[in-house]
Design a protein around this motif. Sequence first.
Motif, PDB file in Angstrom:
ATOM      1  N   PRO A 253       0.825  -1.222   0.000  1.00 24.95           N
ATOM      2  CA  PRO A 253       0.000   0.000   0.000  1.00 24.95           C
ATOM      3  C   PRO A 253       0.853   1.263   0.000  1.00 24.95           C
ATOM      4  O   PRO A 253       1.834   1.380   0.738  1.00 24.95           O
ATOM      5  CB  PRO A 253      -0.819  -0.132   1.293  1.00 24.95           C
ATOM      6  CG  PRO A 253      -0.851  -1.598   1.578  1.00 24.95           C
ATOM      7  CD  PRO A 253       0.469  -2.128   1.117  1.00 24.95           C
ATOM      8  N   GLN A 334       1.965   1.569   8.997  1.00 21.84           N
ATOM      9  CA  GLN A 334       1.170   0.341   8.937  1.00 21.84           C
ATOM     10  C   GLN A 334       1.062  -0.234  10.348  1.00 21.84           C
ATOM     11  O   GLN A 334       2.047  -0.654  10.942  1.00 21.84           O
ATOM     12  CB  GLN A 334       1.801  -0.684   7.996  1.00 21.84           C
ATOM     13  CG  GLN A 334       0.893  -1.870   7.706  1.00 21.84           C
ATOM     14  CD  GLN A 334       1.413  -2.718   6.563  1.00 21.84           C
ATOM     15  OE1 GLN A 334       2.515  -2.494   6.086  1.00 21.84           O
ATOM     16  NE2 GLN A 334       0.632  -3.680   6.125  1.00 21.84           N
ATOM     17  N   GLN A 339      -3.609  -2.210   8.523  1.00 21.98           N
ATOM     18  CA  GLN A 339      -4.180  -1.087   7.799  1.00 21.98           C
ATOM     19  C   GLN A 339      -3.134   0.005   7.651  1.00 21.98           C
ATOM     20  O   GLN A 339      -2.430   0.334   8.605  1.00 21.98           O
ATOM     21  CB  GLN A 339      -5.417  -0.547   8.517  1.00 21.98           C
ATOM     22  CG  GLN A 339      -6.596  -1.510   8.538  1.00 21.98           C
ATOM     23  CD  GLN A 339      -7.799  -0.903   9.233  1.00 21.98           C
ATOM     24  OE1 GLN A 339      -7.717   0.177   9.825  1.00 21.98           O
ATOM     25  NE2 GLN A 339      -8.930  -1.594   9.169  1.00 21.98           N
ATOM     26  N   THR A 340      -3.036   0.550   6.446  1.00 20.89           N
ATOM     27  CA  THR A 340      -2.048   1.586   6.165  1.00 20.89           C
ATOM     28  C   THR A 340      -2.674   2.954   6.388  1.00 20.89           C
ATOM     29  O   THR A 340      -3.756   3.238   5.866  1.00 20.89           O
ATOM     30  CB  THR A 340      -1.534   1.458   4.724  1.00 20.89           C
ATOM     31  OG1 THR A 340      -0.952   0.161   4.554  1.00 20.89           O
ATOM     32  CG2 THR A 340      -0.496   2.516   4.436  1.00 20.89           C
ATOM     33  N   LYS A 341      -1.995   3.788   7.142  1.00 19.52           N
ATOM     34  CA  LYS A 341      -2.483   5.125   7.445  1.00 19.52           C
ATOM     35  C   LYS A 341      -1.468   6.159   6.972  1.00 19.52           C
ATOM     36  O   LYS A 341      -0.266   5.905   6.909  1.00 19.52           O
ATOM     37  CB  LYS A 341      -2.750   5.281   8.945  1.00 19.52           C
ATOM     38  CG  LYS A 341      -3.875   4.387   9.457  1.00 19.52           C
ATOM     39  CD  LYS A 341      -4.087   4.568  10.942  1.00 19.52           C
ATOM     40  CE  LYS A 341      -5.283   3.751  11.436  1.00 19.52           C
ATOM     41  NZ  LYS A 341      -5.107   2.308  11.192  1.00 19.52           N
ATOM     42  N   GLN A 379      -6.821   7.135   6.410  1.00 20.19           N
ATOM     43  CA  GLN A 379      -6.655   5.693   6.205  1.00 20.19           C
ATOM     44  C   GLN A 379      -6.680   5.403   4.712  1.00 20.19           C
ATOM     45  O   GLN A 379      -7.592   5.817   3.999  1.00 20.19           O
ATOM     46  CB  GLN A 379      -7.763   4.910   6.900  1.00 20.19           C
ATOM     47  CG  GLN A 379      -7.648   3.394   6.715  1.00 20.19           C
ATOM     48  CD  GLN A 379      -8.752   2.648   7.422  1.00 20.19           C
ATOM     49  OE1 GLN A 379      -9.350   3.171   8.361  1.00 20.19           O
ATOM     50  NE2 GLN A 379      -9.020   1.426   6.988  1.00 20.19           N
ATOM     51  N   CYS A 381      -7.044   3.033   1.507  1.00 20.05           N
ATOM     52  CA  CYS A 381      -7.708   1.790   1.120  1.00 20.05           C
ATOM     53  C   CYS A 381      -8.015   1.834  -0.366  1.00 20.05           C
ATOM     54  O   CYS A 381      -7.776   2.849  -1.044  1.00 20.05           O
ATOM     55  CB  CYS A 381      -8.985   1.562   1.938  1.00 20.05           C
ATOM     56  SG  CYS A 381     -10.130   2.938   1.904  1.00 20.05           S
ATOM     57  N   SER A 382      -8.550   0.743  -0.872  1.00 20.48           N
ATOM     58  CA  SER A 382      -8.887   0.602  -2.294  1.00 20.48           C
ATOM     59  C   SER A 382     -10.393   0.455  -2.444  1.00 20.48           C
ATOM     60  O   SER A 382     -11.075  -0.057  -1.557  1.00 20.48           O
ATOM     61  CB  SER A 382      -8.178  -0.609  -2.910  1.00 20.48           C
ATOM     62  OG  SER A 382      -6.774  -0.520  -2.749  1.00 20.48           O
ATOM     63  N   SER A 383     -10.882   0.895  -3.591  1.00 25.50           N
ATOM     64  CA  SER A 383     -12.304   0.761  -3.889  1.00 25.50           C
ATOM     65  C   SER A 383     -12.464   0.529  -5.374  1.00 25.50           C
ATOM     66  O   SER A 383     -11.757   1.113  -6.200  1.00 25.50           O
ATOM     67  CB  SER A 383     -13.084   2.011  -3.467  1.00 25.50           C
ATOM     68  OG  SER A 383     -12.696   3.130  -4.229  1.00 25.50           O
ATOM     69  N   ARG A 387      -6.563   0.597  -7.198  1.00 23.50           N
ATOM     70  CA  ARG A 387      -5.883   0.304  -5.946  1.00 23.50           C
ATOM     71  C   ARG A 387      -5.377   1.591  -5.317  1.00 23.50           C
ATOM     72  O   ARG A 387      -4.886   2.495  -6.005  1.00 23.50           O
ATOM     73  CB  ARG A 387      -4.726  -0.658  -6.170  1.00 23.50           C
ATOM     74  CG  ARG A 387      -5.094  -1.910  -6.954  1.00 23.50           C
ATOM     75  CD  ARG A 387      -4.060  -2.980  -6.801  1.00 23.50           C
ATOM     76  NE  ARG A 387      -3.992  -3.455  -5.416  1.00 23.50           N
ATOM     77  CZ  ARG A 387      -3.125  -4.363  -4.996  1.00 23.50           C
ATOM     78  NH1 ARG A 387      -2.229  -4.868  -5.831  1.00 23.50           N
ATOM     79  NH2 ARG A 387      -3.115  -4.756  -3.734  1.00 23.50           N
ATOM     80  N   PHE A 388      -5.498   1.659  -3.987  1.00 19.81           N
ATOM     81  CA  PHE A 388      -4.991   2.772  -3.189  1.00 19.81           C
ATOM     82  C   PHE A 388      -5.551   4.106  -3.683  1.00 19.81           C
ATOM     83  O   PHE A 388      -4.824   5.094  -3.805  1.00 19.81           O
ATOM     84  CB  PHE A 388      -3.452   2.807  -3.219  1.00 19.81           C
ATOM     85  CG  PHE A 388      -2.805   1.457  -3.185  1.00 19.81           C
ATOM     86  CD1 PHE A 388      -3.202   0.504  -2.258  1.00 19.81           C
ATOM     87  CD2 PHE A 388      -1.813   1.106  -4.084  1.00 19.81           C
ATOM     88  CE1 PHE A 388      -2.608  -0.740  -2.220  1.00 19.81           C
ATOM     89  CE2 PHE A 388      -1.215  -0.140  -4.059  1.00 19.81           C
ATOM     90  CZ  PHE A 388      -1.620  -1.075  -3.129  1.00 19.81           C
TER      91      PHE A 388
END
Length: 438
Positions: A253, A334, A339-341, A379, A381-383, A387-388
């Motif tokens: 990430p 991380q 979870q990557t912040k 935070q 994340c992917s959607s 990605r990312f």
Amino acid sequence: VSAEAEEDCHSDTARAGDDDVNESPAETDLQAQLQMFRAQWMFELAPGVGTSAVEARPGRAARGAVLKAAADARGKQELAKEEKARELFLQAVEEEQNGALYEAIKFYRRAMQLVPDIEFKITYTRAPEGDGVGNSYIEDNDDDSKMADLLSCFQQQLTFQESVRKLCQPELESSQTHISALPMEVLMYIFRWVVSNDLDLRSLEQLSLVCRGFYVCARDPEIWRLACLKVWGRSCVKLVPYSSWREMFLERPRVRFDGVYISKTTYIRQGEQSLDGFYRAWHQVEYYRYMRFFPDGCVMMLTTPEEPQSIVPRLRTRNTRTEAILLGHYRLSQDTDNQTKVFAVITKKKEEKPLDYKYRYFRRVPVQEAEHSFHVGLQLCSSGHQRFNKLIWIHHSCHITYKSTGETAVTAFEIDKMYTPLFFARVRSYTAFSERPL
């Protein structure tokens, strides 16, 4: 009917005889063939000769069978020739892998003399030995092994001329110097310019589609290692659990640099009551938040009601003159929950105000100087299919530090529905130019 046909035939023959005097030998031969065709046609039309006509057909059928047999023989010869060329080509590949280049060239030449395009009629992934099918070829269902086999295959297919490894060959003859004449070090330096200090690895992947040699150069581990070090620093010294630097860059990430993260917030605010007291106005408020990340750890943030069409081009470089823009630094973290912040500290861009000499003789009340900074937590994340590409707010606070006393006042903002997620939008103009190599 037959009598009338015979009379017509005799009349045609008579007319042909009258014209023979003025006709050439070629025309005479054509007339003779025409008369023979007419006679045979009349003979087949006559009653009682059906059996004889049928008996005349086997000759034509025999000729057709002979032609078909000849075609089949030619097809078998072509198949046998292609199979022989295939065996020679595969033997040449094996000799090349063993280092016997001279023997490999001889087999390559013999194979291409039989079938010039034999290279494109076979695949290069051998079936496992021990199954009794040594010359059969299968397709691998694993994408990762396919990519590894493709890279090794392209590396083996690179030609060797005058003991110098050449990445590619010119498709058309030209009097100008081809790019394949450049040394490998110069080509790799060009590839580093393509990636640039903005880490435009997307352009590197597109460059790998040019030819096999460029594909091999684009998979150079050193390029991907430098890209990983630029993103994560010392925290990526070890590859574990990734198998390559490229896999780490693609799978681990990280924030994206070839665009901007944008969020749109909309709410309705109650206005003041009219003077007559009959109605009260309501206002719909819309504003945007923009965040642009750079590979060296810098970040820009802007909150404005202006739409992306007018703001996005101004965020291409960090030396923008846009007012109210916030500049700072960010870092990736991380946690144990996997979870990557993203944590960032941003401040308003400092502007030197000119000294106003108009009121220099007036005594003013001294204003306590203070520095404002904003601490942001997001935070990553992917959607969807990207990605990312999504940042969710988890923290936002304002820190005011007074220079005279050194005290710091912290005001934390409540994360509510006003803090909508930021979604990534790629901007092509951000990677259109390279300022420095990787």
